[in-house]
Each structure stands twice: as structure tokens, then as C-alpha cells.
Enzyme design. Structure first.
Site, PDB file in Angstrom:
ATOM      1  N   TYR A  69      40.252 -57.241 -25.694  1.00 49.50           N
ATOM      2  CA  TYR A  69      39.589 -57.218 -26.999  1.00 49.50           C
ATOM      3  C   TYR A  69      40.489 -57.796 -28.083  1.00 49.50           C
ATOM      4  CZ  TYR A  69      35.375 -55.016 -25.351  1.00 49.50           C
ATOM      5  OH  TYR A  69      34.178 -54.808 -24.708  1.00 49.50           O
ATOM      6  N   ASN A 105      25.649 -59.706 -31.247  1.00 49.76           N
ATOM      7  CA  ASN A 105      27.026 -60.184 -31.378  1.00 49.76           C
ATOM      8  C   ASN A 105      27.886 -59.183 -32.137  1.00 49.76           C
ATOM      9  OD1 ASN A 105      26.067 -62.388 -30.059  1.00 49.76           O
ATOM     10  ND2 ASN A 105      26.000 -63.724 -31.853  1.00 49.76           N
ATOM     11  N   ASP A 107      30.766 -60.308 -33.492  1.00 44.92           N
ATOM     12  CA  ASP A 107      31.754 -61.184 -34.115  1.00 44.92           C
ATOM     13  C   ASP A 107      31.704 -61.234 -35.640  1.00 44.92           C
ATOM     14  OD1 ASP A 107      29.550 -62.901 -34.669  1.00 44.92           O
ATOM     15  OD2 ASP A 107      29.911 -64.122 -32.890  1.00 44.92           O
ATOM     16  N   HIS A 122      25.077 -54.030 -30.771  1.00 44.90           N
ATOM     17  CA  HIS A 122      26.166 -53.709 -29.842  1.00 44.90           C
ATOM     18  C   HIS A 122      27.485 -53.437 -30.553  1.00 44.90           C
ATOM     19  CE1 HIS A 122      23.724 -55.829 -26.420  1.00 44.90           C
ATOM     20  NE2 HIS A 122      23.306 -54.603 -26.673  1.00 44.90           N
ATOM     21  N   THR A 193      20.535 -66.124 -26.542  1.00 45.15           N
ATOM     22  CA  THR A 193      20.776 -64.953 -25.685  1.00 45.15           C
ATOM     23  C   THR A 193      20.233 -65.217 -24.287  1.00 45.15           C
ATOM     24  OG1 THR A 193      20.449 -62.584 -25.349  1.00 45.15           O
ATOM     25  CG2 THR A 193      18.676 -63.744 -26.497  1.00 45.15           C
ATOM     26  N   PRO A 219      19.891 -73.782 -24.965  1.00 36.82           N
ATOM     27  CA  PRO A 219      19.929 -74.994 -24.135  1.00 36.82           C
ATOM     28  C   PRO A 219      19.455 -74.740 -22.712  1.00 36.82           C
ATOM     29  CG  PRO A 219      22.075 -74.582 -25.167  1.00 36.82           C
ATOM     30  CD  PRO A 219      21.216 -73.403 -25.481  1.00 36.82           C
ATOM     31  N   GLU A 220      19.542 -73.473 -22.262  1.00 43.22           N
ATOM     32  CA  GLU A 220      19.175 -73.160 -20.872  1.00 43.22           C
ATOM     33  C   GLU A 220      17.894 -72.328 -20.844  1.00 43.22           C
ATOM     34  OE1 GLU A 220      20.903 -74.323 -18.400  1.00 43.22           O
ATOM     35  OE2 GLU A 220      22.478 -75.132 -19.709  1.00 43.22           O
TER      36      GLU A 220
HETATM   37  C1  BJW Z   1      23.485 -71.200 -26.407  1.00 45.41           C
HETATM   38  C2  BJW Z   1      24.433 -72.129 -26.770  1.00 45.41           C
HETATM   39  C3  BJW Z   1      24.211 -72.796 -27.956  1.00 45.41           C
HETATM   40  C4  BJW Z   1      25.096 -71.304 -24.947  1.00 45.41           C
HETATM   41  N1  BJW Z   1      23.115 -72.518 -28.676  1.00 45.41           N
HETATM   42  N2  BJW Z   1      22.406 -70.955 -27.129  1.00 45.41           N
HETATM   43  C5  BJW Z   1      16.724 -51.946 -17.700  1.00 45.41           C
HETATM   44  C6  BJW Z   1      16.760 -52.671 -16.541  1.00 45.41           C
HETATM   45  C7  BJW Z   1      17.972 -52.959 -15.927  1.00 45.41           C
HETATM   46  C8  BJW Z   1      19.166 -52.497 -16.458  1.00 45.41           C
HETATM   47  C9  BJW Z   1      19.136 -51.771 -17.600  1.00 45.41           C
HETATM   48  C10 BJW Z   1      17.926 -51.495 -18.211  1.00 45.41           C
HETATM   49  N3  BJW Z   1      18.189 -50.778 -19.322  1.00 45.41           N
HETATM   50  C11 BJW Z   1      19.508 -50.596 -19.428  1.00 45.41           C
HETATM   51  C12 BJW Z   1      20.111 -51.184 -18.376  1.00 45.41           C
HETATM   52  C13 BJW Z   1      21.582 -51.185 -18.125  1.00 45.41           C
HETATM   53  C14 BJW Z   1      22.341 -52.147 -18.992  1.00 45.41           C
HETATM   54  C15 BJW Z   1      21.823 -53.559 -18.717  1.00 45.41           C
HETATM   55  O1  BJW Z   1      21.049 -54.122 -19.447  1.00 45.41           O
HETATM   56  N4  BJW Z   1      22.309 -54.174 -17.650  1.00 45.41           N
HETATM   57  C16 BJW Z   1      21.912 -55.534 -17.307  1.00 45.41           C
HETATM   58  C17 BJW Z   1      23.148 -56.390 -17.115  1.00 45.41           C
HETATM   59  C18 BJW Z   1      21.038 -55.466 -16.086  1.00 45.41           C
HETATM   60  N5  BJW Z   1      22.229 -51.798 -20.394  1.00 45.41           N
HETATM   61  C19 BJW Z   1      23.033 -50.897 -20.942  1.00 45.41           C
HETATM   62  O2  BJW Z   1      23.875 -50.307 -20.292  1.00 45.41           O
HETATM   63  C20 BJW Z   1      22.855 -50.611 -22.428  1.00 45.41           C
HETATM   64  N6  BJW Z   1      22.751 -49.232 -22.682  1.00 45.41           N
HETATM   65  C21 BJW Z   1      21.706 -48.502 -22.302  1.00 45.41           C
HETATM   66  O3  BJW Z   1      20.781 -48.978 -21.693  1.00 45.41           O
HETATM   67  O4  BJW Z   1      21.778 -47.207 -22.713  1.00 45.41           O
HETATM   68  C22 BJW Z   1      20.759 -46.301 -22.248  1.00 45.41           C
HETATM   69  C23 BJW Z   1      21.346 -45.388 -21.233  1.00 45.41           C
HETATM   70  C24 BJW Z   1      22.651 -44.981 -21.319  1.00 45.41           C
HETATM   71  C25 BJW Z   1      23.156 -44.119 -20.372  1.00 45.41           C
HETATM   72  C26 BJW Z   1      22.364 -43.693 -19.352  1.00 45.41           C
HETATM   73  C27 BJW Z   1      21.055 -44.112 -19.276  1.00 45.41           C
HETATM   74  C28 BJW Z   1      20.534 -44.963 -20.234  1.00 45.41           C
HETATM   75  C29 BJW Z   1      24.077 -51.055 -23.197  1.00 45.41           C
HETATM   76  C30 BJW Z   1      24.271 -52.519 -23.180  1.00 45.41           C
HETATM   77  C31 BJW Z   1      25.558 -52.886 -23.932  1.00 45.41           C
HETATM   78  C32 BJW Z   1      25.890 -54.353 -23.816  1.00 45.41           C
HETATM   79  N7  BJW Z   1      27.216 -54.570 -24.282  1.00 45.41           N
HETATM   80  C33 BJW Z   1      27.759 -55.903 -24.237  1.00 45.41           C
HETATM   81  C34 BJW Z   1      29.285 -55.847 -24.523  1.00 45.41           C
HETATM   82  C35 BJW Z   1      29.565 -55.677 -26.011  1.00 45.41           C
HETATM   83  C36 BJW Z   1      31.013 -55.701 -26.306  1.00 45.41           C
HETATM   84  C37 BJW Z   1      31.695 -56.988 -25.888  1.00 45.41           C
HETATM   85  O5  BJW Z   1      31.273 -58.109 -26.249  1.00 45.41           O
HETATM   86  O6  BJW Z   1      32.709 -56.904 -25.199  1.00 45.41           O
HETATM   87  O7  BJW Z   1      27.098 -56.728 -25.185  1.00 45.41           O
HETATM   88  S1  BJW Z   1      27.467 -56.736 -22.686  1.00 45.41           S
HETATM   89  C38 BJW Z   1      27.175 -58.316 -23.372  1.00 45.41           C
HETATM   90  O8  BJW Z   1      25.817 -58.720 -23.121  1.00 45.41           O
HETATM   91  C39 BJW Z   1      27.332 -58.155 -24.879  1.00 45.41           C
HETATM   92  C40 BJW Z   1      26.205 -58.998 -25.386  1.00 45.41           C
HETATM   93  O9  BJW Z   1      25.839 -58.594 -26.692  1.00 45.41           O
HETATM   94  C41 BJW Z   1      25.120 -58.782 -24.367  1.00 45.41           C
HETATM   95  C42 BJW Z   1      24.095 -59.868 -24.319  1.00 45.41           C
HETATM   96  O10 BJW Z   1      24.683 -61.069 -23.940  1.00 45.41           O
HETATM   97  P1  BJW Z   1      24.234 -62.404 -24.675  1.00 45.41           P
HETATM   98  O11 BJW Z   1      24.546 -62.325 -26.107  1.00 45.41           O
HETATM   99  O12 BJW Z   1      22.855 -62.726 -24.291  1.00 45.41           O
HETATM  100  O13 BJW Z   1      25.285 -63.457 -24.076  1.00 45.41           O
HETATM  101  P2  BJW Z   1      25.264 -64.205 -22.685  1.00 45.41           P
HETATM  102  O14 BJW Z   1      26.666 -64.686 -22.456  1.00 45.41           O
HETATM  103  O15 BJW Z   1      24.628 -63.432 -21.629  1.00 45.41           O
HETATM  104  O16 BJW Z   1      24.301 -65.457 -22.916  1.00 45.41           O
HETATM  105  C43 BJW Z   1      24.585 -66.467 -23.857  1.00 45.41           C
HETATM  106  C44 BJW Z   1      23.396 -67.384 -23.941  1.00 45.41           C
HETATM  107  O17 BJW Z   1      23.672 -68.358 -24.925  1.00 45.41           O
HETATM  108  C45 BJW Z   1      23.077 -68.130 -22.636  1.00 45.41           C
HETATM  109  O18 BJW Z   1      21.690 -67.992 -22.356  1.00 45.41           O
HETATM  110  C46 BJW Z   1      23.409 -69.586 -22.977  1.00 45.41           C
HETATM  111  O19 BJW Z   1      22.527 -70.517 -22.341  1.00 45.41           O
HETATM  112  C47 BJW Z   1      23.196 -69.597 -24.454  1.00 45.41           C
HETATM  113  N8  BJW Z   1      23.912 -70.635 -25.171  1.00 45.41           N
HETATM  114  N9  BJW Z   1      25.426 -72.129 -25.768  1.00 45.41           N
HETATM  115  C48 BJW Z   1      22.239 -71.562 -28.195  1.00 45.41           C
HETATM  116  N10 BJW Z   1      25.081 -73.734 -28.382  1.00 45.41           N
END
Ligand code: BJW
Length: 251
Positions: A69, A105, A107, A122, A193, A219-220
Site C-alpha cells: 500500500y 477507486n 486514489d 471501497h 471497471t 477498451p475491453e
Molecule cells: C480502462 C482503461 C482506460 C483499462 N479507460 N477503462 C457475489 C457473487 C460472487 C462474489 C461475491 C458476491 N458478493 C460479494 C462477493 C465477494 C467479493 C467479490 O465480489 N468477489 C469477486 C472477485 C467474485 N466481494 C466482497 O468481498 C465485497 N464485500 C462484500 O461482499 O461484503 C459482504 C459480505 C461480507 C462478509 C461476509 C459476507 C458478505 C468487498 C469487495 C472489496 C473490493 N476491494 C478492492 C480492493 C480495494 C483496496 C485496494 O485497491 O487495494 O477494490 S478489490 C478491487 O476490485 C478494488 C477495486 O475497487 C475493485 C474493482 O476493480 P476495478 O476497479 O473494476 O478494476 P479492475 O482492475 O478489475 O478493472 C479495470 C478495468 O479498467 C478493466 O475492465 C480494463 O479493461 C479497464 N481499463 N484501461 C477505461 N484507459
């Protein structure tokens, strides 16, 4: 009548009483910040971000997680907002009360661009919080300080970044406000996202089910594309200003 998707999307935004943006890491790509799933580059290439961003990862190796971090914090602190952040902030300046920005985000770049209507689903990288579920202590992070392991001044438990890890609840007030905004909005603009992380990604279903037009910029392809009225497979900084700026210039 025009059939140009960009013109149609712009018109929808122009007519919207409430525009909601829902952003992910791709919004900040053109500020030089790797997306979450690309976050482990360079020195961190051998680590899985999904493991580091978890209570299990923190318990297994607290120093490693804090250092990860710390490196991201330093990179983000030095990154400038890009034209997409700025166009969103400008829209709010021109149309106060007509835009809500829900972001995954951590950030702070929307705020640095000047946006104030920002809901951080988040959490934020710029505060630490106590890791004990029984203590609510939070404190700002001193960006000039070397990465150190800090204990809570109130209860002595380890401090950690004030972000939401996998398996943790989202901040309930932020979640409630985001859900309400998605129920009320006329247009949901989904930017950069992967739509892979829940419950955040479910907000797109909420907006769609309540009659909003959904516009996606990425883009994807993503698993959310089937919900969209328009999808622009383009980088955010290239397309978002074009979607928003005409309205800004027109006032
Ligand atoms: C461009 C580009 C350009 C590139 N222009 N675009 C239901 C079903 C299945 C699983 C679950 C569910 N409900 C909950 C879950 C579990 C879990 C989950 O979702 N898991 C999945 C992986 C399956 N969720 C959780 O655990 C959440 N909590 C929860 O559900 O609590 C309830 C509960 C708790 C306890 C018991 C029971 C229930 C919490 C989720 C927390 C996510 N945290 C993070 C880390 C934050 C800190 C850190 O950054 O270190 O948040 S994980 C990470 O993913 C981060 C992001 O905010 C988040 C989303 O990612 P994001 O932003 O979409 O990024 P990427 O990298 O995935 O994608 C980037 C995109 O940009 C891509 O598509 C590129 O193509 C695109 N791109 N260049 C525009 N120029």
C-alpha cells in the site's frame, strides 16, 4: 435523426436530471496508475493483489501488505488527474446537483480534479483505520513519512489502510447513498471497471431496473455490456470529455 452513438449518448446526458458516474480503476489508467488487476507490477510482480487486499493477507504478512500500500500510495500521490477526471469535475461545476460520482477507486483523483460529490465505495488510501472491529479510530496518512507499522493510539491494535478488502462490508452509509442515486438517475455512465467485484457491480443492474440509460466506457468487453444502451470500447480520457464537455461549454 442522428444514429451516431456518441451524439445519442451526449444527448441523453444533456437531458438527464441526474447523471451518475460509476467508475473503476480504468478511469485512472491515463493518470499512470495501473488497474487493480495490474497493480502488482515491477517489484510486486510476484504477488497476487487479491491476496494482498485481504484480512488473510494482512494477518499472514502485515509488513508486506503495508509496504504494498505504501508503494501504491506514493505512486498515486504523484499522479495527476487526467482529462476524464477533469471533465467529470467540470460537469459538476456547471451543473451542481445534477451529478453523483460513485467510485470504487481509492486514489482520490476525482476529488483532486475538483469533484465534491464523490461516494467512495471501497474507501480511501489516504487514511488509516484501526483493524479491530471494536474500534473506529481513523487518522490521515502522512505521505512524507516512510512506510512504518503503526498501532492504534486508542486500543493498540494494528492500523491498516482505510480501504475495503475482500470479504469485508462496504461502508453502509456510502452504499445506501449509492443505491439511492442509482435508483433515481436517468443516466448511469460506467467508466473503467471490470464489473467483476460485488456488490459494487450490482449497482448497474439497479440503475437499469429503475429505467436509467446505461453507457459504458471501457477498451475491453465486460460482463456488464449486455445491460448497456451504448458501449464505447475506448480509453476513458479519450471518450469521457467528449461525452460531457459540450454540456459544460453550453452551461
Ligand atoms: C480502462 C482503461 C482506460 C483499462 N479507460 N477503462 C457475489 C457473487 C460472487 C462474489 C461475491 C458476491 N458478493 C460479494 C462477493 C465477494 C467479493 C467479490 O465480489 N468477489 C469477486 C472477485 C467474485 N466481494 C466482497 O468481498 C465485497 N464485500 C462484500 O461482499 O461484503 C459482504 C459480505 C461480507 C462478509 C461476509 C459476507 C458478505 C468487498 C469487495 C472489496 C473490493 N476491494 C478492492 C480492493 C480495494 C483496496 C485496494 O485497491 O487495494 O477494490 S478489490 C478491487 O476490485 C478494488 C477495486 O475497487 C475493485 C474493482 O476493480 P476495478 O476497479 O473494476 O478494476 P479492475 O482492475 O478489475 O478493472 C479495470 C478495468 O479498467 C478493466 O475492465 C480494463 O479493461 C479497464 N481499463 N484501461 C477505461 N484507459
Amino acid at each position: 435523426m442522428t444514429t451516431d452513438p456518441l451524439t445519442i449518448a451526449r444527448e441523453k446526458i444533456g437531458c438527464a436530471d441526474l447523471l451518475v458516474t460509476f467508475s473503476g480503476a480504468g478511469l485512472s489508467t491515463e493518470s499512470g496508475i495501473p488497474t487493480f488487476r495490474d497493480a502488482s507490477t515491477g517489484l510486486w510482480a510476484n504477488y497476487d493483489p487479491a491476496k494482498l487486499a485481504s484480512q488473510e493477507g494482512f494477518q499472514a504478512d502485515r509488513r508486506l501488505v503495508i509496504e504494498w500500500y505504501g508503494s501504491r500510495r506514493k505512486m498515486i500521490a504523484e499522479a495527476p488527474p487526467n482529462p476524464a477526471h477533469i471533465a467529470i469535475a467540470d460537469f459538476e461545476t456547471w451543473h451542481p446537483g445534477r451529478i453523483v460520482n460513485i467510485t470504487q477507486n481509492i486514489d482520490g483523483l476525482l476529488q483532486r480534479a475538483g469533484a465534491s460529490s464523490v461516494l467512495e465505495l471501497h474507501g480511501t488510501l489516504f487514511e488509516d483505520r484501526c483493524n479491530s472491529p471494536h474500534c473506529s479510530h481513523r487518522q490521515p496518512v502522512d505521505l512524507d513519512e516512510e512506510v512504518v507499522l503503526v498501532d492504534c493510539p486508542r486500543c493498540g491494535a494494528p492500523m491498516r489502510p482505510a480501504v475495503v478488502w475482500f470479504g469485508e462490508m462496504l461502508p453502509q452509509d456510502v452504499w445506501r447513498q449509492s443505491d439511492q442515486a442509482c435508483r433515481r438517475c436517468d443516466v448511469l455512465l460506467v467508466i473503467g471497471t471490470s464489473g467483476a467485484v460485488y456488490p459494487a457491480a450490482g449497482l448497474v443492474d439497479v440503475a437499469k431496473a429503475h429505467g436509467a440509460s446505461v453507457i459504458i466506457v471501457n477498451p475491453e468487453p465486460t460482463p456488464l455490456d449486455h445491460l448497456a444502451d451504448a458501449v464505447f470500447h475506448e480509453p476513458a480520457a479519450r471518450i469521457v470529455p467528449g461525452l460531457l464537455e459540450d454540456h459544460n461549454a453550453a452551461g
